[in-house]
Design a protein around this motif. Sequence first.
Motif, PDB file in Angstrom:
ATOM      1  N   ILE A   5       0.837  -1.197   0.000  1.00  0.00           N
ATOM      2  CA  ILE A   5       0.000   0.000   0.000  1.00  0.00           C
ATOM      3  C   ILE A   5       0.870   1.245   0.000  1.00  0.00           C
ATOM      4  O   ILE A   5       2.064   1.191   0.263  1.00  0.00           O
ATOM      5  N   TRP A  13      -7.061   4.553  -2.538  1.00  0.00           N
ATOM      6  CA  TRP A  13      -7.162   3.210  -3.131  1.00  0.00           C
ATOM      7  C   TRP A  13      -6.499   2.175  -2.235  1.00  0.00           C
ATOM      8  O   TRP A  13      -6.967   1.036  -2.135  1.00  0.00           O
ATOM      9  N   SER A  14      -5.420   2.555  -1.562  1.00  0.00           N
ATOM     10  CA  SER A  14      -4.786   1.634  -0.617  1.00  0.00           C
ATOM     11  C   SER A  14      -5.735   1.296   0.527  1.00  0.00           C
ATOM     12  O   SER A  14      -5.803   0.143   0.982  1.00  0.00           O
ATOM     13  N   ARG A  16      -8.934   1.121   0.390  1.00  0.00           N
ATOM     14  CA  ARG A  16      -9.910   0.152  -0.108  1.00  0.00           C
ATOM     15  C   ARG A  16      -9.324  -1.258  -0.141  1.00  0.00           C
ATOM     16  O   ARG A  16      -9.967  -2.222   0.281  1.00  0.00           O
ATOM     17  N   GLY A  17      -8.117  -1.386  -0.662  1.00  0.00           N
ATOM     18  CA  GLY A  17      -7.497  -2.711  -0.724  1.00  0.00           C
ATOM     19  C   GLY A  17      -7.261  -3.299   0.651  1.00  0.00           C
ATOM     20  O   GLY A  17      -7.460  -4.496   0.880  1.00  0.00           O
ATOM     21  N   SER A  69      -8.019  -2.336  -6.846  1.00  0.00           N
ATOM     22  CA  SER A  69      -8.792  -2.546  -5.627  1.00  0.00           C
ATOM     23  C   SER A  69     -10.071  -3.336  -5.868  1.00  0.00           C
ATOM     24  O   SER A  69     -10.445  -4.187  -5.048  1.00  0.00           O
ATOM     25  N   HIS A 104     -15.690   3.241  -8.365  1.00  0.00           N
ATOM     26  CA  HIS A 104     -14.416   2.846  -8.965  1.00  0.00           C
ATOM     27  C   HIS A 104     -14.089   3.657 -10.206  1.00  0.00           C
ATOM     28  O   HIS A 104     -12.916   3.926 -10.481  1.00  0.00           O
TER      29      HIS A 104
END
Length: 220
Positions: A5, A13-14, A16-17, A69, A104
């Motif tokens: 991340i 976005w990190s 979310r992942g 993600s 997204h």
Amino acid sequence: MKLIIGNKNYSSWSLRGWLACKQSGLHFEELTVPIYGDDWDQRKIEGELAPSHGKVPILWDGEAVVWDSLAIVDYLADKVGRDRFWPKPDDARAMARSMVAEMHSSYLPLRRSLPMNVRARVEGAQVDDEVRGDIVRILTLWAEARARFGGGGPFLFGTFSAADVFYAPVVSRFLTYGVGVPGFAQAYMQAVWEHEWMQQWVSAAESEDWVIEQFEVPAT
């Protein structure tokens, strides 16, 4: 599994992942790579970041690599079962998937003008009509999801799901820039912000030393 991340303070976005990995219930190792750091350009083309050309998050599971993600959610759902991520009823699941896909692929004005900055609180942030349109659209979706499917808990579809994973950075943005929202949205945002996983992320973001100036002041 290993999840790579970016800075927790800035990388939506990190987040979310990372939330997707937490939601899976699977054990994973976490590695933070400061975006725009001194060796960022080199790391984008070498080593574990190379398959994504520097995009984060990137998930490694043995020889399998996933660097988007939404793809990470799908990959993890294949491993643990889709019911951990998506509502069971067809109508609720259809809306949740559509909301996630829209998040997204859309809301570029909001992303550009109100970058995620977990630590910051900005007073009097000004937004243009495009950003205001994004905010209204998001609040409309939240209202519909909560009204139709939110009876089982405080989240968009009752229990915490992929939809909340994807809209958690929006909650952070709204709090950072003092975006005014109606009462139902305030309650939803509070539920997301106070979630155990979100508090873990916020605490880590607040302890980071990295500062990226371009994300410190909202675009005008």
